[in-house]
Every structure is written in C-alpha cells, then in structure tokens.
Design a protein around this motif. Structure first.
Motif, short mmCIF file in Angstrom:
data_model
loop_
_atom_site.label_atom_id
_atom_site.label_comp_id
_atom_site.label_asym_id
_atom_site.label_seq_id
_atom_site.Cartn_x
_atom_site.Cartn_y
_atom_site.Cartn_z
N UNK A 18 -5.59 5.09 -4.43
CA UNK A 18 -6.11 4.48 -2.89
C UNK A 18 -6.57 3.49 -3.03
N UNK A 19 -7.40 3.25 -3.38
CA UNK A 19 -7.53 2.40 -4.04
C UNK A 19 -7.46 0.86 -3.44
N UNK A 20 -6.69 0.85 -5.31
CA UNK A 20 -5.74 -0.20 -5.09
C UNK A 20 -4.68 -0.40 -4.21
N UNK A 21 -4.09 0.81 -3.22
CA UNK A 21 -3.07 0.31 -2.56
C UNK A 21 -3.85 -0.80 -1.05
N UNK A 22 -5.29 -0.13 -0.77
CA UNK A 22 -6.22 -0.53 0.08
C UNK A 22 -6.65 -2.14 0.40
N UNK A 23 -6.70 -2.08 -1.19
CA UNK A 23 -6.91 -4.01 -1.69
C UNK A 23 -5.96 -4.60 -1.16
N UNK A 24 -4.85 -4.49 -2.18
CA UNK A 24 -3.41 -5.26 -1.86
C UNK A 24 -3.19 -5.22 0.02
N UNK A 25 -3.23 -3.84 -0.23
CA UNK A 25 -2.58 -4.23 1.72
C UNK A 25 -3.81 -4.68 2.62
N UNK A 26 -5.12 -4.94 2.29
CA UNK A 26 -5.41 -5.29 3.36
C UNK A 26 -5.91 -6.89 2.98
N UNK A 27 -6.16 -7.36 1.96
CA UNK A 27 -6.16 -8.75 1.50
C UNK A 27 -4.91 -9.27 2.18
N UNK A 28 -3.46 -8.68 1.75
CA UNK A 28 -2.31 -9.31 2.27
C UNK A 28 -2.70 -9.38 3.74
N UNK A 29 -3.22 -8.70 4.48
CA UNK A 29 -3.41 -8.27 5.91
C UNK A 29 -4.02 -9.80 6.51
N UNK A 30 -5.45 -10.04 5.83
CA UNK A 30 -6.46 -10.85 6.07
C UNK A 30 -5.98 -12.52 5.15
N UNK A 31 -5.07 -12.45 4.21
CA UNK A 31 -4.26 -14.29 4.59
C UNK A 31 -3.21 -14.28 5.19
N UNK A 32 -2.55 -13.09 5.88
CA UNK A 32 -1.70 -13.40 6.38
C UNK A 32 -2.10 -14.07 8.00
N UNK A 33 -3.59 -13.89 8.47
CA UNK A 33 -4.09 -13.89 9.34
C UNK A 33 -4.26 -15.31 9.02
N UNK A 69 3.68 -5.50 -5.54
CA UNK A 69 5.40 -4.66 -5.53
C UNK A 69 5.75 -4.61 -7.32
N UNK A 70 4.82 -5.33 -7.47
CA UNK A 70 5.44 -4.82 -9.48
C UNK A 70 3.91 -3.29 -9.28
N UNK A 71 3.18 -3.27 -8.50
CA UNK A 71 2.37 -1.92 -8.89
C UNK A 71 2.54 -1.28 -7.87
N UNK A 72 4.17 -0.79 -7.12
CA UNK A 72 4.27 0.02 -6.15
C UNK A 72 3.57 0.57 -5.42
N UNK A 73 2.51 -1.05 -4.32
CA UNK A 73 2.22 -0.23 -3.08
C UNK A 73 3.26 -1.58 -2.23
N UNK A 74 4.12 -1.73 -2.53
CA UNK A 74 5.06 -2.58 -1.24
C UNK A 74 6.11 -1.78 -2.22
N UNK A 75 7.41 -1.75 -1.60
CA UNK A 75 8.80 -1.23 -1.60
C UNK A 75 9.13 -2.31 -1.74
N UNK A 76 10.43 -2.92 -2.74
CA UNK A 76 10.58 -4.52 -3.12
C UNK A 76 11.63 -4.81 -1.77
N UNK A 77 11.96 -4.38 -0.99
CA UNK A 77 12.39 -4.52 0.65
C UNK A 77 11.21 -4.87 1.78
N UNK A 78 10.34 -4.53 1.52
CA UNK A 78 9.54 -4.42 2.27
C UNK A 78 7.98 -5.41 2.10
N UNK A 79 8.26 -5.58 0.47
CA UNK A 79 7.77 -7.48 0.17
C UNK A 79 8.64 -8.50 1.04
N UNK A 80 10.09 -8.36 0.59
CA UNK A 80 10.42 -9.69 0.59
C UNK A 80 11.01 -10.26 2.07
#
Length: 93
Positions: A18-33, A69-80
């Motif tokens: 959960x911590x790992x997933x939260x790190x990746x998802x929040x970082x992607x959101x921050x970088x996207x903004x 995506x490699x660590x299964x935080x994102x599904x490959x289609x979601x990442x694409x």
C-alpha cells in the motif's frame, strides 16, 4: 485480527505494498500537475527552454509510470493510456 502466522505476514505485506502504491500514484499525479503547468507556460511563450522543461517532465513521468507498471502498481493498459494522454497534450501544444 490475524490468528496465524501467514495471515500476520499477509497484513505486513499488504501494508508495504500500500505504501509503495501510494508513492507511485501520488508521485505520478504530482509530476502530471507540474507537467501541465509547464505546458501552459510553454503554450504562451513558445520558448525552447520551456519546451525542454516540458519534455524533461514528460520523460520523468514516463519513467515513473513504467516503473509502477513493472511493479504491478498500474495495469499495462492503464500505464499506456496515461502516457498516450500526456503525449497527445504535448503534441497539440
């Protein structure tokens, strides 16, 4: 509460993931903004420095999405889908 050793281990693993997933998802959101903010400034100025800044931000987002995506935080289609949406935004700028 968990009663056996394997259930306790699963709880620990779930917390770790959960911590790992939260790190990746929040970082992607921050970088996207940040990418979108830089993209808006590039649309206004049309400066090469701003373009490089936007492309650097995009590559860092791609890197984080691919690692997630490699660590299964994102599904490959979601990442694409996320990467394609960002690329389209840059292309239309």
């Amino acid at each position: 509460m968990a009663n056996n050793k394997s259930a306790k281990k699963r709880i620990l693993i779930t917390k770790r993931n959960t911590l790992q997933n939260r790190f990746y998802k929040s970082s992607v959101r921050t970088l996207t903004k940040r990418f979108l903010r830089d993209l808006e400034s590039y649309k206004i100025s049309q400066n090469n420095d701003d373009k490089e800044k936007v492309q650097t931000a995009l590559s860092s987002i791609y890197s984080l999405i691919d690692k997630g995506s490699k660590k299964n935080v994102y599904h490959k289609n979601t990442a694409a889908r996320k990467k394609a949406k960002l690329a389209t935004l840059l292309k239309t700028a």
